[in-house]
Design a protein around this motif. Structure first.
Motif, PDB file in Angstrom:
ATOM      1  N   ASN A   1      -1.705   3.464   4.072  1.00 50.87           N
ATOM      2  CA  ASN A   1      -0.880   3.687   4.802  1.00 50.87           C
ATOM      3  C   ASN A   1      -0.866   2.772   6.176  1.00 50.87           C
ATOM      4  OD1 ASN A   1      -2.919   4.461   6.542  1.00 50.87           O
ATOM      5  ND2 ASN A   1      -2.540   6.894   6.202  1.00 50.87           N
ATOM      6  N   ALA A   2       0.047   3.185   7.199  1.00 50.63           N
ATOM      7  CA  ALA A   2       0.033   1.990   8.239  1.00 50.63           C
ATOM      8  C   ALA A   2      -1.399   1.929   9.077  1.00 50.63           C
ATOM      9  CB  ALA A   2       0.790   2.469   9.273  1.00 50.63           C
ATOM     10  N   SER A   3      -2.552   2.980   8.936  1.00 50.75           N
ATOM     11  CA  SER A   3      -3.707   2.557   9.430  1.00 50.75           C
ATOM     12  C   SER A   3      -4.866   2.238   8.535  1.00 50.75           C
ATOM     13  CB  SER A   3      -4.441   4.019  10.163  1.00 50.75           C
ATOM     14  OG  SER A   3      -4.162   5.048   9.052  1.00 50.75           O
ATOM     15  N   GLY A   4      -4.284   1.955   7.304  1.00 57.25           N
ATOM     16  CA  GLY A   4      -5.355   1.370   6.134  1.00 57.25           C
ATOM     17  C   GLY A   4      -5.988   2.362   5.310  1.00 57.25           C
TER      18      GLY A   4
ATOM     19  N   GLY B   1       7.395  -5.161  13.454  1.00 58.72           N
ATOM     20  CA  GLY B   1       6.923  -3.823  13.913  1.00 58.72           C
ATOM     21  C   GLY B   1       6.198  -3.134  12.798  1.00 58.72           C
ATOM     22  N   GLY B   2       5.869  -3.773  11.701  1.00 60.62           N
ATOM     23  CA  GLY B   2       5.115  -3.096  10.753  1.00 60.62           C
ATOM     24  C   GLY B   2       3.752  -2.806  10.975  1.00 60.62           C
ATOM     25  N   GLY B   3       3.084  -1.813  10.272  1.00 54.78           N
ATOM     26  CA  GLY B   3       1.415  -1.483  10.678  1.00 54.78           C
ATOM     27  C   GLY B   3       0.722  -2.070   9.658  1.00 54.78           C
TER      28      GLY B   3
ATOM     29  N   VAL C   1       0.281  -6.028   8.527  1.00 56.46           N
ATOM     30  CA  VAL C   1       1.436  -6.805   8.674  1.00 56.46           C
ATOM     31  C   VAL C   1       1.618  -7.923   9.769  1.00 56.46           C
ATOM     32  CG1 VAL C   1       4.066  -6.713   8.899  1.00 56.46           C
ATOM     33  CG2 VAL C   1       2.993  -5.063   7.523  1.00 56.46           C
ATOM     34  N   PRO C   2       1.297  -7.771  10.965  1.00 55.88           N
ATOM     35  CA  PRO C   2       1.444  -8.666  12.144  1.00 55.88           C
ATOM     36  C   PRO C   2       0.591  -9.844  11.816  1.00 55.88           C
ATOM     37  CG  PRO C   2       1.234  -6.355  13.060  1.00 55.88           C
ATOM     38  CD  PRO C   2       0.998  -6.337  11.588  1.00 55.88           C
ATOM     39  N   GLU C   3      -0.687  -9.737  11.256  1.00 56.19           N
ATOM     40  CA  GLU C   3      -1.477 -10.597  10.935  1.00 56.19           C
ATOM     41  C   GLU C   3      -0.895 -11.646   9.779  1.00 56.19           C
ATOM     42  OE1 GLU C   3      -5.869 -11.946   9.020  1.00 56.19           O
ATOM     43  OE2 GLU C   3      -5.370  -9.701   9.555  1.00 56.19           O
TER      44      GLU C   3
END
Length: 403
Positions: free
Chosen positions: A78-81, A248-250, A253-255
């Motif tokens: 999920n978005a938090s890994g 805006g992805g978790g 994704v930003p990296e």
């Protein structure tokens, strides 16, 4: 009698496999490739089904296994890994009785080149400019090399085939956008875990990191209608579209988007299918993605190897009758391609669910896929015993969309 000369456009999986088998059957292949050297990058691809048998007869199966990836699991986060689903790839393969290997595309291409380079002429850094055929042969002009005449010409030059455009017409008449775009880029660093492919979904979006034999690969897919003015050669446009789609992805994704913006080896293209009524026109025929691209989820490399073997055997079996050879090749290979082209909806729903409930259902169901794969294997032997839906995602992971 003089051996028939065959010009192959494209030194990819299909083109090099064809060159090997044409030479083995006594024909004289020449391969022209736009790139200056063998491509060394690309997503991991599967060699499975008919392609395993082709590789064994080529004597390269041991090398493929030595170069294969060490992936054992697909891990959904999920978005938090946090892990929300898992597929044990080895268990799926054992349950389905598979002999397949996953191998980086560049390694597969290099092994095929080693098998074909001493038996075919290769023209790198060049491409076909014009084709003019008559009853007895095809006159070809090149961008750089002197004009030549060949008995036959085979377009194995991918989704955006130059041979197809010259012999059959504009790409717009044959290439169908399948509602998604795909991108890959090398991260130039090892993945944190060399055994796991890690996947993160949001509705209509997928980001994945594949370990790919020590140099991790980032893989992106997003659902989108056809983009007006899309140019598969415009890297600046590609980076913009990818950044907008995943803004805006978790998770990571930003990296990963930062890596994309700095990349000089980004691959980006539409997920597309190629459909033609016929794969040959006179003395010109198409092979691989140029003839029947089955989209991102369709075992493109496997079909490329199988199709090349079928085409070479057909030409060898009917010397002097290329029309009959092309008909036999097409009839046989369409039986493999057809089901793959029809199955894109199910595969896409598994790998890129369009909704949050779809993602949840996929993640929860992933624990049952080894059992479903076993049912698929049994179903091949006992009619009505099961189906192989649980295997779809294993073969839809980070695979190259072209051959």
């Amino acid at each position: 009698m003089t051996s028939r000369t065959v010009l192959i456009s494209g030194a990819g999986i299909a083109g090099q496999t064809l060159a090997h088998w044409l030479s083995r059957h006594g024909l004289r292949p020449t391969v022209v490739e736009r790139a200056g050297t063998q491509r060394s990058s690309g997503s991991p691809v599967d060699v499975r089904g008919r392609a395993v048998e082709v590789a064994e007869r080529m004597g390269i199966m041991l090398k493929l296994r030595e170069a294969s990836t060490d992936v054992t699991d697909l891990r959904f986060v999920n978005a938090s890994g946090k892990r929300v689903g898992r597929v044990n790839v080895r268990a799926v393969r054992r349950a389905s009785g598979s002999r397949e290997v996953e191998i980086p595309r560049g390694d597969l291409a290099a092994i095929l080149h080693e098998a074909s380079r001493d038996h075919a002429e290769f023209l790198y850094g060049d491409s076909i400019a014009t084709l003019s055929q008559d009853e007895h042969g095809v006159d070809v002009t090149f961008t750089h090399a002197a004009p030549r005449r060949f008995d036959l010409v085979i377009g194995a030059d991918g989704l955006h085939s130059q041979v197809r455009r010259l012999a059959f017409g504009p790409e717009s008449g044959f290439v169908r956008h399948m509602g998604m775009y795909v991108a890959t880029t090398s991260l130039d660093t090892p993945a944190d875990n060399q055994r796991d492919v890690v996947l993160h979904n949001t509705p209509g979006r997928l980001v994945s990191v594949h370990p790919s034999r020590g140099r991790a690969l980032a893989f992106f897919v997003f659902r989108s209608p056809a983009v007006p003015g899309f140019d598969h050669r415009d890297s600046s446009q590609h980076k913009r579209l990818l950044t907008e789609a995943f803004a805006g992805g978790g998770w990571q994704v930003p990296e990963l988007l930062g890596r994309v913006r700095a990349a000089d080896d980004l691959f980006f293209d539409s997920v597309s299918q190629v459909r033609l009524d016929h794969w040959s026109h006179g003395r010109v025929a198409l092979l691989g993605d140029a003839a029947s691209c089955v989209s991102l989820f369709g075992d493109g490399s496997t079909l490329a190897m199988a199709g090349a073997d079928t085409l070479a055997a057909a030409l060898a079996a009917t010397p002097g009758d290329h029309r009959s050879a092309f008909r036999h090749y097409e009839a046989a290979h369409r039986e493999l391609v057809g089901p793959k082209q029809r199955g894109i909806g199910r595969a896409a729903a598994l790998i890129v669910p369009a909704t949050r409930p779809g993602i949840l259902a996929r993640d929860l169901g992933s624990r049952l896929w080894p059992l479903a794969a076993a049912g698929g294997w049994l179903g091949q032997r006992l009619p009505g015993a099961g189906n192989a839906t649980g295997r779809e995602i294993v073969h839809a992971r980070s695979t190259s969309p072209t051959t």
